[in-house]
Motif scaffolding. Structure first.
Motif, PDB file in Angstrom:
ATOM      1  N   GLU A 259       4.252 -29.713   6.258  1.00 55.26           N
ATOM      2  CA  GLU A 259       4.048 -29.061   4.968  1.00 55.26           C
ATOM      3  C   GLU A 259       4.173 -30.060   3.823  1.00 55.26           C
ATOM      4  O   GLU A 259       3.384 -30.047   2.863  1.00 55.26           O
ATOM      5  CB  GLU A 259       5.052 -27.928   4.800  1.00 55.26           C
ATOM      6  N   GLU A 260       5.154 -30.962   3.929  1.00 49.88           N
ATOM      7  CA  GLU A 260       5.349 -31.960   2.888  1.00 49.88           C
ATOM      8  C   GLU A 260       4.232 -33.006   2.915  1.00 49.88           C
ATOM      9  O   GLU A 260       3.817 -33.509   1.862  1.00 49.88           O
ATOM     10  CB  GLU A 260       6.705 -32.648   3.032  1.00 49.88           C
ATOM     11  N   VAL A 261       3.726 -33.327   4.117  1.00 54.82           N
ATOM     12  CA  VAL A 261       2.609 -34.272   4.227  1.00 54.82           C
ATOM     13  C   VAL A 261       1.422 -33.772   3.411  1.00 54.82           C
ATOM     14  O   VAL A 261       0.816 -34.506   2.617  1.00 54.82           O
ATOM     15  CB  VAL A 261       2.188 -34.478   5.697  1.00 54.82           C
ATOM     16  N   LEU A 262       1.074 -32.507   3.596  1.00 52.01           N
ATOM     17  CA  LEU A 262      -0.070 -31.939   2.877  1.00 52.01           C
ATOM     18  C   LEU A 262       0.192 -31.873   1.379  1.00 52.01           C
ATOM     19  O   LEU A 262      -0.716 -32.105   0.571  1.00 52.01           O
ATOM     20  CB  LEU A 262      -0.391 -30.553   3.428  1.00 52.01           C
ATOM     21  N   GLU A 263       1.430 -31.562   0.999  1.00 53.41           N
ATOM     22  CA  GLU A 263       1.759 -31.505  -0.432  1.00 53.41           C
ATOM     23  C   GLU A 263       1.628 -32.892  -1.060  1.00 53.41           C
ATOM     24  O   GLU A 263       1.067 -33.046  -2.158  1.00 53.41           O
ATOM     25  CB  GLU A 263       3.184 -30.972  -0.594  1.00 53.41           C
ATOM     26  N   ARG A 264       2.134 -33.916  -0.363  1.00 53.21           N
ATOM     27  CA  ARG A 264       2.013 -35.282  -0.871  1.00 53.21           C
ATOM     28  C   ARG A 264       0.541 -35.703  -0.968  1.00 53.21           C
ATOM     29  O   ARG A 264       0.118 -36.330  -1.948  1.00 53.21           O
ATOM     30  CB  ARG A 264       2.740 -36.260   0.055  1.00 53.21           C
ATOM     31  N   ALA A 265      -0.233 -35.391   0.066  1.00 54.59           N
ATOM     32  CA  ALA A 265      -1.638 -35.801   0.091  1.00 54.59           C
ATOM     33  C   ALA A 265      -2.418 -35.169  -1.054  1.00 54.59           C
ATOM     34  O   ALA A 265      -3.203 -35.840  -1.737  1.00 54.59           O
ATOM     35  CB  ALA A 265      -2.269 -35.431   1.432  1.00 54.59           C
ATOM     36  N   GLU A 266      -2.200 -33.888  -1.282  1.00 52.65           N
ATOM     37  CA  GLU A 266      -2.926 -33.228  -2.368  1.00 52.65           C
ATOM     38  C   GLU A 266      -2.539 -33.830  -3.722  1.00 52.65           C
ATOM     39  O   GLU A 266      -3.418 -34.095  -4.566  1.00 52.65           O
ATOM     40  CB  GLU A 266      -2.645 -31.728  -2.375  1.00 52.65           C
ATOM     41  N   ALA A 267      -1.256 -34.045  -3.925  1.00 48.32           N
ATOM     42  CA  ALA A 267      -0.813 -34.608  -5.206  1.00 48.32           C
ATOM     43  C   ALA A 267      -1.414 -35.991  -5.433  1.00 48.32           C
ATOM     44  O   ALA A 267      -1.884 -36.312  -6.545  1.00 48.32           O
ATOM     45  CB  ALA A 267       0.713 -34.676  -5.241  1.00 48.32           C
TER      46      ALA A 267
ATOM     47  N   VAL B 130       7.246 -37.338   8.436  1.00 49.06           N
ATOM     48  CA  VAL B 130       7.462 -36.395   7.336  1.00 49.06           C
ATOM     49  C   VAL B 130       6.993 -35.011   7.802  1.00 49.06           C
ATOM     50  O   VAL B 130       5.961 -34.891   8.467  1.00 49.06           O
ATOM     51  CB  VAL B 130       6.680 -36.838   6.086  1.00 49.06           C
ATOM     52  N   PRO B 131       7.720 -33.932   7.508  1.00 51.15           N
ATOM     53  CA  PRO B 131       7.289 -32.586   7.916  1.00 51.15           C
ATOM     54  C   PRO B 131       5.864 -32.279   7.446  1.00 51.15           C
ATOM     55  O   PRO B 131       5.452 -32.686   6.362  1.00 51.15           O
ATOM     56  CB  PRO B 131       8.315 -31.667   7.248  1.00 51.15           C
TER      57      PRO B 131
END
Length: 580
Positions: free
Chosen positions: A117-125, A114-115
């Protein structure tokens, strides 16, 4: 369709039976399916087959087919299947592999390319959903057992797989954590893009989410399948006889039915039970006032915990099984207990309750000598755990870890039970006799030659309790004693503990199950922020406001009966034994 199972049969190495045996199951997007069954019926084995762990990583014979997103799990690697099915194991330690909370949640999406930026967005959510975002830079080892459970759930959420399989996801969580987890799962299901397969015994929390139920019997065969409310209400007595967990409100209704008080339909939630009882005439309740009603927590400890003058007299020092004074404790340089005072008479059952991270397990481990406390702060069974030789301490105090696998060191169930007796140089014939008796007592006779790590979660728990019981220690310290147990086995275990207490053994247990506390604990200590917020006789603690101040809730039965308007005499009842 996220999941299609046909004719699934699994038999582990060295096992005589197939469990599960002949299971068919379909799960569609937007559905939540609950798996129920007694311990050893194959629920966790079935779950492990849904992403190929069984038989790819866990050796077993498997017949039938499992297809996830149309892919056969026996033909695709576990890693590739993780894009379609996310797992939350019964033991969160079995799946945590990195050095920080954030890295742990990022690990799965990163391996799926997964890109960033999206990895970090998923992790935070995901971390925000389970209340761990503020602790993202900490080592998972610093989290409590419940905290690690929430971390494992966050890691599964971050994968955003269509199917999420959760094995006892709330067993180590406090009420606030349970609410957070189920709110997060409800949001996922509401999108229509996910399906859940859930193994759970805390049905009071789960019932708002579950659509369908699949019940396995003791042989791993399908005993019932259908809409949740229909199966649990119309076949409640049958499921009860199987040893399956039912909502506490349903169990209460079955007890009332046996006394001639019929509730139709059977309630599934405390609110259901409140409405049903307020709609009928009820007799005056008869409560049992017994030995458990006397205070055993010291007046000094209670006064300091509550900031008020105590109205009871502490037992003489010679009658104390436990005396903790001014205990402060740090782990990894972080303070976890502050000025704890606690005293307990011999032959009592003390429950330690509180939110995740309140310090319950640290206090229990300090009492048992598993972690070293400052000298002179604890006396248990007449010994100071900080200065007593480990073997001598183990003769007097039996300890059961939250994770049973942390204490298994032998190659078979029978050898594990024999180990403590062998260290004490007990006569071999006596060892054999006591091992056979304990195998029968904890219902592991058929599994005597099986490796402990190959047992089900409930069977592991019974073995760990058996190893503590077999040496005859005068104090038993248990961390979540009913975790992983089916209803029948949990009841048997609690009956054993009740019998031991009646015979003079002192039991100290950490638990999140407040109905267990109401029904069995003579005394309760409420912890919050590493301090004893309140301590005393269980009935008084449950009737006060200390639970709410600690972020907890009253047990389901007390919640239901406390809401009655037509029957005020029933409002103060908290124990199943108080019902007719």
């Amino acid at each position: 369709m996220p999941l299609e199972v046909r004719g699934l049969r699994i038999r582990h190495e060295d096992r005589p039976r197939w469990t599960p045996d002949g299971v068919d199951l379909e799960v569609r997007l937007g559905e939540v399916v609950l798996l129920l069954g007694p311990s050893g019926s194959g629920k966790s084995t079935l779950a492990s087959a849904l992403n190929g762990l069984t038989p790819q990583s866990i050796p077993a014979d498997m017949q039938g087919t499992v297809r996830v997103a149309g892919i056969g799990t026996d033909h695709e690697s576990v890693g590739r299947l993780s894009a379609h099915v996310a797992m939350v194991f019964q033991d969160p330690d079995a799946q945590i592999v990195t050095g920080t909370v954030l890295d742990e949640v990022c690990f799965g999406p990163e391996n799926l390319l997964v890109p960033a930026e999206e990895v970090l967005e998923r992790a935070e959510a995901a971390l925000r959903r389970v209340g761990l975002w503020e602790r993202r830079d900490e080592n998972p080892d610093r989290l409590s057992g419940g905290g690690r459970q929430r971390l494992a759930i966050a890691a599964a959420l971050a994968l955003r797989a269509p199917l999420i399989v959760l094995d006892e996801p709330t067993a180590n969580l406090d009420p606030a954590g349970i609410d957070e987890v189920y709110a997060a799962l409800a949001e996922l299901v509401a999108t229509g893009d996910h399906a859940l397969v859930l193994i759970e015994h805390n049905l009071d929390a789960a019932m708002q989410l579950v659509d369908r139920v699949l019940v396995l019997d003791g042989l791993g065969r399908v005993a019932a399948s259908g809409p949740a409310r229909e199966v649990l209400t119309e076949r409640a007595e049958e499921l009860h006889d199987l040893g399956v967990w039912l909502p506490e409100s349903t169990l209460a209704a079955l007890r009332l039915r046996a006394a001639g008080i019929h509730l139709d339909p059977l309630p599934l939630t405390p609110a259901d039970l409140t409405r049903a009882l307020d709609a009928i005439e009820l007799p005056e309740p008869r409560t049992r006032v017994a030995e458990r009603e006397r205070e055993s927590i010291s007046a000094a400890a209670e006064g300091r915990a509550n900031g008020t003058a105590a109205d009871t007299v502490a037992p003489p020092a010679s009658d104390l099984a436990l005396d903790v004074r001014g205990l402060a404790l740090s782990r990894g340089g972080v303070p976890v207990l502050h000025d704890v005072d606690l005293a307990l008479g011999r032959g009592r059952f003390l429950a330690l309750v509180g939110e995740n991270g309140a310090g319950k397990t640290s206090l229990l481990q300090a009492i048992a000598g598993v972690i070293r406390a400052p000298k002179g702060r604890i006396r248990v069974a007449g010994l100071d755990p900080a200065t007593t030789d480990a073997r001598r301490l183990a003769d007097r105090i039996g300890f059961v870890f939250q994770n049973p696998e942390h204490q298994f060191i032998r190659g078979t169930v029978a050898d594990e039970l024999a180990h403590g007796l062998e260290l004490r140089r007990v006569d071999p014939d006596e060892i054999a006799t006591r091992v056979e008796a304990m195998l029968a007592r904890v219902d592991l006779g058929e599994l005597r030659d099986v490796h402990p790590f190959l047992l089900s979660g409930g069977q592991k728990r019974r073995l760990s309790v058996g190893t503590a019981l077999i040496t005859g220690a005068e104090v038993l310290a248990l961390d979540e004693p009913t975790f992983g147990q089916d209803r029948a086995r949990a009841a048997e275990l609690l009956d054993i503990l009740d019998d031991l207490v009646a015979g003079g053994t002192t039991v100290i247990a950490v638990t999140h199950d407040l109905q267990l506390v109401a029904d069995h604990a003579s005394d309760t200590a409420v912890l919050a922020g590493g301090r004893v917020l309140a301590a005393g006789e269980t009935g008084r603690i449950l009737a006060g406001d200390e639970l709410e101040r600690a972020g907890l809730r009253r047990p389901p039965l007390a919640t239901a009966l406390g809401g009655l308007t037509r029957h005020p005499a029933w409002r103060g009842l908290t124990r199943m034994a108080d019902l007719p």
